[in-house]
Design an enzyme around this catalytic site. Structure first.
Site, PDB file in Angstrom:
ATOM      1  N   SER A  33       6.251  51.868  47.883  1.00  0.00           N
ATOM      2  CA  SER A  33       5.537  52.451  46.738  1.00  0.00           C
ATOM      3  C   SER A  33       4.214  51.748  46.474  1.00  0.00           C
ATOM      4  O   SER A  33       4.186  50.527  46.284  1.00  0.00           O
ATOM      5  CB  SER A  33       6.376  52.337  45.463  1.00  0.00           C
ATOM      6  OG  SER A  33       7.535  53.099  45.582  1.00  0.00           O
ATOM      7  N   HIS A  64       3.906  57.880  47.426  1.00  0.00           N
ATOM      8  CA  HIS A  64       4.386  57.989  48.815  1.00  0.00           C
ATOM      9  C   HIS A  64       3.723  59.205  49.454  1.00  0.00           C
ATOM     10  O   HIS A  64       4.037  60.342  49.128  1.00  0.00           O
ATOM     11  CB  HIS A  64       5.910  58.143  48.848  1.00  0.00           C
ATOM     12  CG  HIS A  64       6.636  56.889  48.513  1.00  0.00           C
ATOM     13  ND1 HIS A  64       7.171  56.058  49.474  1.00  0.00           N
ATOM     14  CD2 HIS A  64       6.891  56.301  47.341  1.00  0.00           C
ATOM     15  CE1 HIS A  64       7.730  55.012  48.887  1.00  0.00           C
ATOM     16  NE2 HIS A  64       7.580  55.141  47.589  1.00  0.00           N
ATOM     17  N   HIS A  86      14.039  58.047  49.722  1.00  0.00           N
ATOM     18  CA  HIS A  86      15.037  57.143  49.147  1.00  0.00           C
ATOM     19  C   HIS A  86      16.362  57.883  48.945  1.00  0.00           C
ATOM     20  O   HIS A  86      16.387  59.098  48.776  1.00  0.00           O
ATOM     21  CB  HIS A  86      14.586  56.626  47.775  1.00  0.00           C
ATOM     22  CG  HIS A  86      13.226  56.009  47.779  1.00  0.00           C
ATOM     23  ND1 HIS A  86      12.078  56.766  47.764  1.00  0.00           N
ATOM     24  CD2 HIS A  86      12.833  54.712  47.797  1.00  0.00           C
ATOM     25  CE1 HIS A  86      11.028  55.957  47.774  1.00  0.00           C
ATOM     26  NE2 HIS A  86      11.450  54.717  47.800  1.00  0.00           N
ATOM     27  N   TYR A  88      18.081  57.939  46.259  1.00  0.00           N
ATOM     28  CA  TYR A  88      18.151  58.585  44.938  1.00  0.00           C
ATOM     29  C   TYR A  88      17.484  59.958  44.914  1.00  0.00           C
ATOM     30  O   TYR A  88      17.671  60.719  43.974  1.00  0.00           O
ATOM     31  CB  TYR A  88      17.566  57.685  43.836  1.00  0.00           C
ATOM     32  CG  TYR A  88      16.099  57.343  43.985  1.00  0.00           C
ATOM     33  CD1 TYR A  88      15.105  58.277  43.725  1.00  0.00           C
ATOM     34  CD2 TYR A  88      15.707  56.067  44.389  1.00  0.00           C
ATOM     35  CE1 TYR A  88      13.760  57.963  43.871  1.00  0.00           C
ATOM     36  CE2 TYR A  88      14.375  55.742  44.532  1.00  0.00           C
ATOM     37  CZ  TYR A  88      13.411  56.692  44.271  1.00  0.00           C
ATOM     38  OH  TYR A  88      12.084  56.385  44.424  1.00  0.00           O
ATOM     39  N   GLU A  89      16.699  60.272  45.956  1.00  0.00           N
ATOM     40  CA  GLU A  89      16.076  61.595  46.004  1.00  0.00           C
ATOM     41  C   GLU A  89      17.075  62.664  46.439  1.00  0.00           C
ATOM     42  O   GLU A  89      16.756  63.855  46.423  1.00  0.00           O
ATOM     43  CB  GLU A  89      14.872  61.567  46.937  1.00  0.00           C
ATOM     44  CG  GLU A  89      13.751  60.680  46.411  1.00  0.00           C
ATOM     45  CD  GLU A  89      12.583  60.578  47.370  1.00  0.00           C
ATOM     46  OE1 GLU A  89      11.835  61.550  47.485  1.00  0.00           O
ATOM     47  OE2 GLU A  89      12.429  59.522  48.008  1.00  0.00           O
ATOM     48  N   ALA A 116       8.154  47.883  47.047  1.00  0.00           N
ATOM     49  CA  ALA A 116       7.813  47.348  45.736  1.00  0.00           C
ATOM     50  C   ALA A 116       9.134  46.942  45.096  1.00  0.00           C
ATOM     51  O   ALA A 116      10.122  47.663  45.220  1.00  0.00           O
ATOM     52  CB  ALA A 116       7.128  48.409  44.897  1.00  0.00           C
ATOM     53  N   MET A 217      15.018  49.626  45.529  1.00  0.00           N
ATOM     54  CA  MET A 217      15.838  50.804  45.820  1.00  0.00           C
ATOM     55  C   MET A 217      15.647  51.290  47.260  1.00  0.00           C
ATOM     56  O   MET A 217      15.770  52.490  47.538  1.00  0.00           O
ATOM     57  CB  MET A 217      15.471  51.931  44.842  1.00  0.00           C
ATOM     58  CG  MET A 217      15.560  51.532  43.382  1.00  0.00           C
ATOM     59  SD  MET A 217      14.862  52.801  42.313  1.00  0.00           S
ATOM     60  CE  MET A 217      14.741  51.891  40.756  1.00  0.00           C
ATOM     61  N   SER A 218      15.350  50.377  48.162  1.00  0.00           N
ATOM     62  CA  SER A 218      15.078  50.817  49.548  1.00  0.00           C
ATOM     63  C   SER A 218      15.353  49.661  50.513  1.00  0.00           C
ATOM     64  O   SER A 218      16.074  48.725  50.197  1.00  0.00           O
ATOM     65  CB  SER A 218      13.608  51.245  49.667  1.00  0.00           C
ATOM     66  OG  SER A 218      12.756  50.118  49.512  1.00  0.00           O
ATOM     67  N   ASN A 241       6.751  43.927  39.117  1.00  0.00           N
ATOM     68  CA  ASN A 241       7.053  43.691  37.692  1.00  0.00           C
ATOM     69  C   ASN A 241       8.077  42.583  37.601  1.00  0.00           C
ATOM     70  O   ASN A 241       8.803  42.311  38.560  1.00  0.00           O
ATOM     71  CB  ASN A 241       7.606  44.974  37.052  1.00  0.00           C
ATOM     72  CG  ASN A 241       8.827  45.493  37.801  1.00  0.00           C
ATOM     73  OD1 ASN A 241       8.726  45.996  38.916  1.00  0.00           O
ATOM     74  ND2 ASN A 241       9.978  45.354  37.197  1.00  0.00           N
ATOM     75  N   HIS A 253       7.306  53.233  36.381  1.00  0.00           N
ATOM     76  CA  HIS A 253       6.787  53.452  37.736  1.00  0.00           C
ATOM     77  C   HIS A 253       5.271  53.241  37.797  1.00  0.00           C
ATOM     78  O   HIS A 253       4.741  52.820  38.823  1.00  0.00           O
ATOM     79  CB  HIS A 253       7.163  54.859  38.210  1.00  0.00           C
ATOM     80  CG  HIS A 253       6.892  55.112  39.666  1.00  0.00           C
ATOM     81  ND1 HIS A 253       7.402  54.309  40.674  1.00  0.00           N
ATOM     82  CD2 HIS A 253       6.156  56.051  40.288  1.00  0.00           C
ATOM     83  CE1 HIS A 253       6.988  54.764  41.849  1.00  0.00           C
ATOM     84  NE2 HIS A 253       6.229  55.822  41.643  1.00  0.00           N
TER      85      HIS A 253
HETATM   86  N1  HPA Z   1      13.939  47.419  39.753  1.00  0.00           N
HETATM   87  C1  HPA Z   1      14.277  48.182  40.807  1.00  0.00           C
HETATM   88  N2  HPA Z   1      13.397  48.674  41.671  1.00  0.00           N
HETATM   89  C2  HPA Z   1      12.109  48.366  41.475  1.00  0.00           C
HETATM   90  C3  HPA Z   1      11.686  47.578  40.397  1.00  0.00           C
HETATM   91  C4  HPA Z   1      12.657  47.069  39.482  1.00  0.00           C
HETATM   92  O1  HPA Z   1      12.351  46.365  38.506  1.00  0.00           O
HETATM   93  N3  HPA Z   1      10.333  47.462  40.500  1.00  0.00           N
HETATM   94  C5  HPA Z   1       9.966  48.164  41.597  1.00  0.00           C
HETATM   95  N4  HPA Z   1      11.036  48.718  42.191  1.00  0.00           N
END
Ligand code: HPA
Length: 280
Positions: A33, A64, A86, A88-89, A116, A217-218, A241, A253
């Site tokens: 991302s 993406h 991903h 989750y998609e 990310a 998540m990847s 973050n 996001h």
């Molecule tokens: N949690 C999960 N996935 C993420 C995060 C997060 O804080 N930041 C970027 N992808």
């Protein structure tokens, strides 16, 4: 939610790619991302939109782009995935990982996987780059393995070892490259969750307890398929973050994409340096 692809289906995708580019890439790069900028640096590139590749999982997520960029960088022939799908998609795990299978069949021997991620380690700050030393496959432990189903022995063993999932030698090269560039490269354990919701403060306390430094998540399913097929893996998390350990810091996001813009140039110089160092 298509799952359980056959070798013939992987081969169909390979054949379409071979019909559109003369290159035989040996290195693959998956861009996470907000990290797509690296693909723009590839020289003499052939661009193949995912939508034109049979069976390819197309990402619906902002940040993406959705194309394969095949060409040259730092003396290597490589294939860059500008965007990824991903779990989750709605894709099955082996569908998420179909691109890795296709890259392997194209001849890719080394795969750089980027993402990310939220920083769980309290010393991490947004904008940091983390070298992935290991992972916790939390979703896999729950049963969501991309290797579930009939094993195709020509692709890899039924029970692949995961000791050196993130290649020791490549990690050492990355550490040297990071030091040379003065990047302050962090190192740590990445935990993969299914998402798409971010974590609760209690989730994060749990993740900290089990040894997580970053959460996302990847990456983990792709790394597992890569290792199953004997591909060497190097992984990087861009810390976008601080995960919400204090319970008072919402995550969104937009900040992930914003941090990506800060991280992308660092990641690019790091990957370029690693590529220079592993040139044969
Ligand atoms: N949690 C999960 N996935 C993420 C995060 C997060 O804080 N930041 C970027 N992808």
């Amino acid at each position: 939610m298509i799952g359980n692809f056959t070798l013939e289906q992987f081969q169909e995708t390979v054949d379409v790619i071979r019909g559109q580019t003369p290159y035989s890439p040996r290195i693959g790069i998956i861009l996470g991302s907000g990290l797509g900028a690296l693909a723009e640096e590839v020289q003499e590139a052939d661009n193949l939109p995912y939508a034109e590749l049979p069976h390819w999982p197309v990402s619906t997520v902002d940040g993406h782009s959705g194309r394969l960029v095949i060409g040259k960088l730092e003396g290597h022939t490589l294939v860059v995935m500008q965007g990824r799908a991903h779990y989750y998609e709605g894709y099955a795990m082996d569908h998420v990982c179909l691109p890795v299978r296709v890259m392997q069949l194209l001849g890719v021997e080394t795969l750089f996987i980027t993402n990310a991620a939220g920083g769980v380690n309290p010393s991490f700050v947004p904008g940091d780059l983390m070298l992935i030393t290991d992972h916790v496959n939390l979703i896999g432990m729950g049963g969501l393995s991309p290797l579930r189903g009939t094993n195709v022995d020509s692709l890899g063993p039924r029970f692949p070892d995961m000791m050196d999932c993130y290649d020791r030698q490549l990690r050492s090269v990355a550490i040297q490259a990071g030091a040379k560039l003065g990047l302050g490269l962090q190192e740590g354990v990445y935990v993969c969750l299914a998402g798409p919701n971010f974590e609760t403060p209690a989730d994060l306390r749990f993740l900290q307890t089990i040894g997580a430094d970053a959460v996302g998540m990847s990456t983990v399913p792709e790394a597992i398929v890569a290792r199953h097929g004997g591909t060497r893996v190097l992984g990087f998390s861009g810390i976008s973050n601080k995960a919400n350990l204090d319970g008072n810091t919402p995550t969104n996001h937009e900040e992930v994409l914003l941090a990506g813009a800060e991280i992308a140039p660092k990641l690019l110089s790091l990957i370029r340096e690693v590529l220079r160092m592993i040139r044969r």
